[in-house]
Design a protein around this motif. Structure first.
Motif, PDB file in Angstrom:
ATOM      1  N   GLU A 225      54.948  37.497  34.485  1.00  0.00           N
ATOM      2  CA  GLU A 225      54.787  37.022  33.109  1.00  0.00           C
ATOM      3  C   GLU A 225      54.900  35.501  33.063  1.00  0.00           C
ATOM      4  O   GLU A 225      54.167  34.832  32.322  1.00  0.00           O
ATOM      5  N   ALA A 226      55.798  34.956  33.866  1.00  0.00           N
ATOM      6  CA  ALA A 226      55.963  33.502  33.892  1.00  0.00           C
ATOM      7  C   ALA A 226      54.690  32.813  34.375  1.00  0.00           C
ATOM      8  O   ALA A 226      54.270  31.790  33.818  1.00  0.00           O
ATOM      9  N   HIS A 227      54.054  33.358  35.404  1.00  0.00           N
ATOM     10  CA  HIS A 227      52.773  32.794  35.841  1.00  0.00           C
ATOM     11  C   HIS A 227      51.730  32.881  34.724  1.00  0.00           C
ATOM     12  O   HIS A 227      50.998  31.920  34.465  1.00  0.00           O
ATOM     13  N   VAL A 228      51.652  34.028  34.079  1.00  0.00           N
ATOM     14  CA  VAL A 228      50.650  34.236  33.035  1.00  0.00           C
ATOM     15  C   VAL A 228      50.850  33.279  31.862  1.00  0.00           C
ATOM     16  O   VAL A 228      49.879  32.799  31.255  1.00  0.00           O
ATOM     17  N   LEU A 229      52.095  32.956  31.551  1.00  0.00           N
ATOM     18  CA  LEU A 229      52.381  32.073  30.421  1.00  0.00           C
ATOM     19  C   LEU A 229      52.331  30.592  30.792  1.00  0.00           C
ATOM     20  O   LEU A 229      52.350  29.736  29.899  1.00  0.00           O
TER      21      LEU A 229
ATOM     22  N   LEU B 283      45.230  36.269  37.923  1.00  0.00           N
ATOM     23  CA  LEU B 283      46.539  36.058  38.534  1.00  0.00           C
ATOM     24  C   LEU B 283      46.403  36.254  40.031  1.00  0.00           C
ATOM     25  O   LEU B 283      46.221  37.370  40.513  1.00  0.00           O
ATOM     26  N   LEU B 284      46.471  35.152  40.779  1.00  0.00           N
ATOM     27  CA  LEU B 284      46.196  35.167  42.212  1.00  0.00           C
ATOM     28  C   LEU B 284      47.337  34.503  42.956  1.00  0.00           C
ATOM     29  O   LEU B 284      47.516  33.285  42.890  1.00  0.00           O
ATOM     30  N   SER B 285      48.110  35.306  43.680  1.00  0.00           N
ATOM     31  CA  SER B 285      49.276  34.765  44.381  1.00  0.00           C
ATOM     32  C   SER B 285      49.413  35.433  45.736  1.00  0.00           C
ATOM     33  O   SER B 285      48.581  36.249  46.143  1.00  0.00           O
ATOM     34  N   GLY B 286      50.501  35.085  46.429  1.00  0.00           N
ATOM     35  CA  GLY B 286      50.727  35.665  47.738  1.00  0.00           C
ATOM     36  C   GLY B 286      50.980  37.159  47.694  1.00  0.00           C
ATOM     37  O   GLY B 286      50.689  37.876  48.658  1.00  0.00           O
TER      38      GLY B 286
ATOM     39  N   VAL C  34      44.258  39.986  33.939  1.00  0.00           N
ATOM     40  CA  VAL C  34      45.162  40.392  32.866  1.00  0.00           C
ATOM     41  C   VAL C  34      44.666  39.841  31.534  1.00  0.00           C
ATOM     42  O   VAL C  34      44.236  38.687  31.451  1.00  0.00           O
ATOM     43  N   ALA C  35      44.742  40.667  30.499  1.00  0.00           N
ATOM     44  CA  ALA C  35      44.520  40.202  29.135  1.00  0.00           C
ATOM     45  C   ALA C  35      45.877  39.840  28.549  1.00  0.00           C
ATOM     46  O   ALA C  35      46.733  40.711  28.362  1.00  0.00           O
ATOM     47  N   ALA C  36      46.100  38.545  28.312  1.00  0.00           N
ATOM     48  CA  ALA C  36      47.332  38.079  27.680  1.00  0.00           C
ATOM     49  C   ALA C  36      47.096  38.053  26.182  1.00  0.00           C
ATOM     50  O   ALA C  36      46.401  37.176  25.662  1.00  0.00           O
TER      51      ALA C  36
ATOM     52  N   PRO D 179      38.294  35.963  23.420  1.00  0.00           N
ATOM     53  CA  PRO D 179      39.228  35.240  24.297  1.00  0.00           C
ATOM     54  C   PRO D 179      39.115  33.739  24.077  1.00  0.00           C
ATOM     55  O   PRO D 179      38.022  33.222  23.834  1.00  0.00           O
ATOM     56  N   THR D 180      40.235  33.057  24.143  1.00  0.00           N
ATOM     57  CA  THR D 180      40.224  31.604  23.935  1.00  0.00           C
ATOM     58  C   THR D 180      39.924  30.841  25.212  1.00  0.00           C
ATOM     59  O   THR D 180      39.500  29.678  25.152  1.00  0.00           O
ATOM     60  N   ALA D 181      40.143  31.473  26.376  1.00  0.00           N
ATOM     61  CA  ALA D 181      39.948  30.764  27.648  1.00  0.00           C
ATOM     62  C   ALA D 181      39.990  31.749  28.799  1.00  0.00           C
ATOM     63  O   ALA D 181      40.499  32.872  28.676  1.00  0.00           O
ATOM     64  N   LEU D 182      39.437  31.319  29.919  1.00  0.00           N
ATOM     65  CA  LEU D 182      39.663  31.972  31.206  1.00  0.00           C
ATOM     66  C   LEU D 182      40.619  31.072  31.969  1.00  0.00           C
ATOM     67  O   LEU D 182      40.362  29.864  32.122  1.00  0.00           O
ATOM     68  N   VAL D 183      41.728  31.630  32.427  1.00  0.00           N
ATOM     69  CA  VAL D 183      42.715  30.819  33.128  1.00  0.00           C
ATOM     70  C   VAL D 183      42.973  31.411  34.511  1.00  0.00           C
ATOM     71  O   VAL D 183      42.780  32.608  34.740  1.00  0.00           O
ATOM     72  N   ALA D 184      43.380  30.558  35.433  1.00  0.00           N
ATOM     73  CA  ALA D 184      43.763  30.981  36.775  1.00  0.00           C
ATOM     74  C   ALA D 184      45.187  30.521  37.032  1.00  0.00           C
ATOM     75  O   ALA D 184      45.523  29.354  36.780  1.00  0.00           O
ATOM     76  N   VAL D 185      46.034  31.433  37.498  1.00  0.00           N
ATOM     77  CA  VAL D 185      47.434  31.106  37.740  1.00  0.00           C
ATOM     78  C   VAL D 185      47.864  31.678  39.080  1.00  0.00           C
ATOM     79  O   VAL D 185      47.197  32.534  39.660  1.00  0.00           O
ATOM     80  N   GLY D 186      49.003  31.211  39.573  1.00  0.00           N
ATOM     81  CA  GLY D 186      49.517  31.647  40.859  1.00  0.00           C
ATOM     82  C   GLY D 186      49.192  30.656  41.953  1.00  0.00           C
ATOM     83  O   GLY D 186      48.371  29.750  41.779  1.00  0.00           O
ATOM     84  N   GLY D 187      49.823  30.839  43.095  1.00  0.00           N
ATOM     85  CA  GLY D 187      49.657  29.883  44.182  1.00  0.00           C
ATOM     86  C   GLY D 187      48.235  29.716  44.655  1.00  0.00           C
ATOM     87  O   GLY D 187      47.806  28.614  45.003  1.00  0.00           O
ATOM     88  N   VAL D 188      47.442  30.799  44.672  1.00  0.00           N
ATOM     89  CA  VAL D 188      46.061  30.713  45.138  1.00  0.00           C
ATOM     90  C   VAL D 188      45.208  29.915  44.149  1.00  0.00           C
ATOM     91  O   VAL D 188      44.164  29.368  44.515  1.00  0.00           O
TER      92      VAL D 188
END
Length: 368
Positions: A129-133, A149-152, A158-160, A281-290
């Motif tokens: 959730e922290a990454h998503v926010l 959401l792309l991480s190790g 995800v739809a936030a 949707p207001t945006a496409l976002v990318a989060v996480g280490g990748v």
């Protein structure tokens, strides 16, 4: 660490200390403000890369021991960097999962003790959730938005929709994106951490030399798979052995290109699935280490542009694990009146509890 309690009311706006120890970064931050309008007062991240490089990956026992040895010092640095004492903090937040159990226990236990010492509420936070926010912290992105959401440890769309309300649109059926980068780097002798090493080598390579597959490309929906891609990389490396620097660069470039092509295809489908839930949707976002990978950012930005949407990725300091996103998540949850939730740590904690499990079972439950 003196509390210097200033009373229950505290400052005029929330000042939250966020603690992150879910993997190999010991991170503590102070964030002040309100949802969509918060500011980072300090953000201290102590990496353990030197401790794990010899093993080619994170060793959970070593990580947990290092967290225990450094968390007090990192917390002091965060408070000093923010120019506040513990009495100025209104809430204490810490990652309670998902992640490596030993590290989670260190951070959450320390956080609860800190909250008790300062007579402040403790907020357990879901790391995902922290990454998503995090784009709301960095860019004030408005709900609802679509997340890659792309991480190790995770790879999902995800739809936030609002604080505490997230719907999984699709996810990996086997390996995470970050794991694929790390395993590719290890196979090619590039060391740890693998993501930056593969990206650096790919800059010198030919992305068209190897026709690596884009798994699940023909399957409907936006589920992901990286296991077959890893196998294709291994077979190519074995066929070209002994590898030259050119071979390594070309394999990295071709691998990264395959990941980008897969994410372009699947993120477009994720936006379609998003609109079945929330039409605007207001945006496409990318989060996480990748999401720190420049090639993947550029590919996702093109998808957003074709769809007429802004593309947002947090700054690199907020892509990897950090305490600022943990503190900010507490700000969001407290402002929304969401319950603190179960304070127990858990190695698995799906972001969308309503979705059918994709990976994992047994006592620890679903990973995603």
């Amino acid at each position: 660490m003196c509390a210097k309690n200033r009373g229950p009311a505290g400052p005029a706006e929330p000042h939250v200390i966020g603690i992150e120890t879910s993997c190999d970064e010991c991170a503590v931050a102070i964030v002040a403000g309100r949802p969509g309008k918060a500011r980072i007062l300090s953000n201290v991240v102590l990496s353990q890369i030197d401790l794990h490089q010899a093993y080619g990956g994170v060793v959970p026992e070593i990580a947990a021991r290092a967290h225990g040895e450094t968390i007090d010092r990192v917390t002091r640095e965060a408070l000093a960097g923010a120019g506040v004492d513990l009495g100025a903090v209104t809430h204490v937040a810490a990652t309670a999962g998902p992640g490596l159990l030993g590290g989670l226990l260190v951070g959450a236990t320390f956080g609860r003790a800190l909250a008790a010492a300062a007579d402040r509420p403790f907020v357990p936070v879901n790391h995902l959730e922290a990454h998503v926010l995090s784009p709301r912290l960095s860019d004030g992105v408005a709900f609802p938005y679509c997340v890659a959401l792309l991480s190790g440890g995770h790879a999902q769309f995800v739809a936030a929709l609002e604080p505490g309300v997230y719907r999984r649109l699709g996810g990996t059926i086997d390996d995470a994106a970050g794991e694929a980068f790390d395993k590719t780097a290890k196979l090619l002798g590039l060391g740890y951490p693998g993501g930056p090493a593969v990206e650096a080598a790919a800059r010198e390579g030919d992305p068209k030399r190897y026709a690596f597959p884009t798994p699940l490309a023909r399957r409907e929906g936006c589920d992901l798979s990286f296991a077959g891609l890893k196998t294709a990389v291994r077979l190519a490396a074995e066929a070209a052995a002994p590898l030259t620097d050119r071979d390594v660069a070309d394999i990295c470039a071709s691998f990264q290109d395959a990941v980008a092509r897969l994410l372009v295809l699947k993120s477009a489908r994720a936006l379609e699935a998003f609109r079945a839930i929330a039409p605007a949707p207001t945006a496409l976002v990318a989060v996480g280490g990748v999401a720190a990978n420049g090639t993947l950012r550029a590919a996702l930005a093109e998808v957003a542009a074709r769809d007429g949407l802004p593309f947002v990725a947090p700054p690199l300091s907020l892509c990897g694990d950090n305490g600022a996103m943990i503190a900010y998540t507490a700000i969001e949850r407290v402002a929304a009146g969401l319950p603190a939730g179960d304070p127990r740590v858990r190695s698995r904690w799906p972001l969308d509890a309503t979705a059918a499990p994709m990976i994992g079972a047994g006592k620890r439950g679903a990973k995603a």
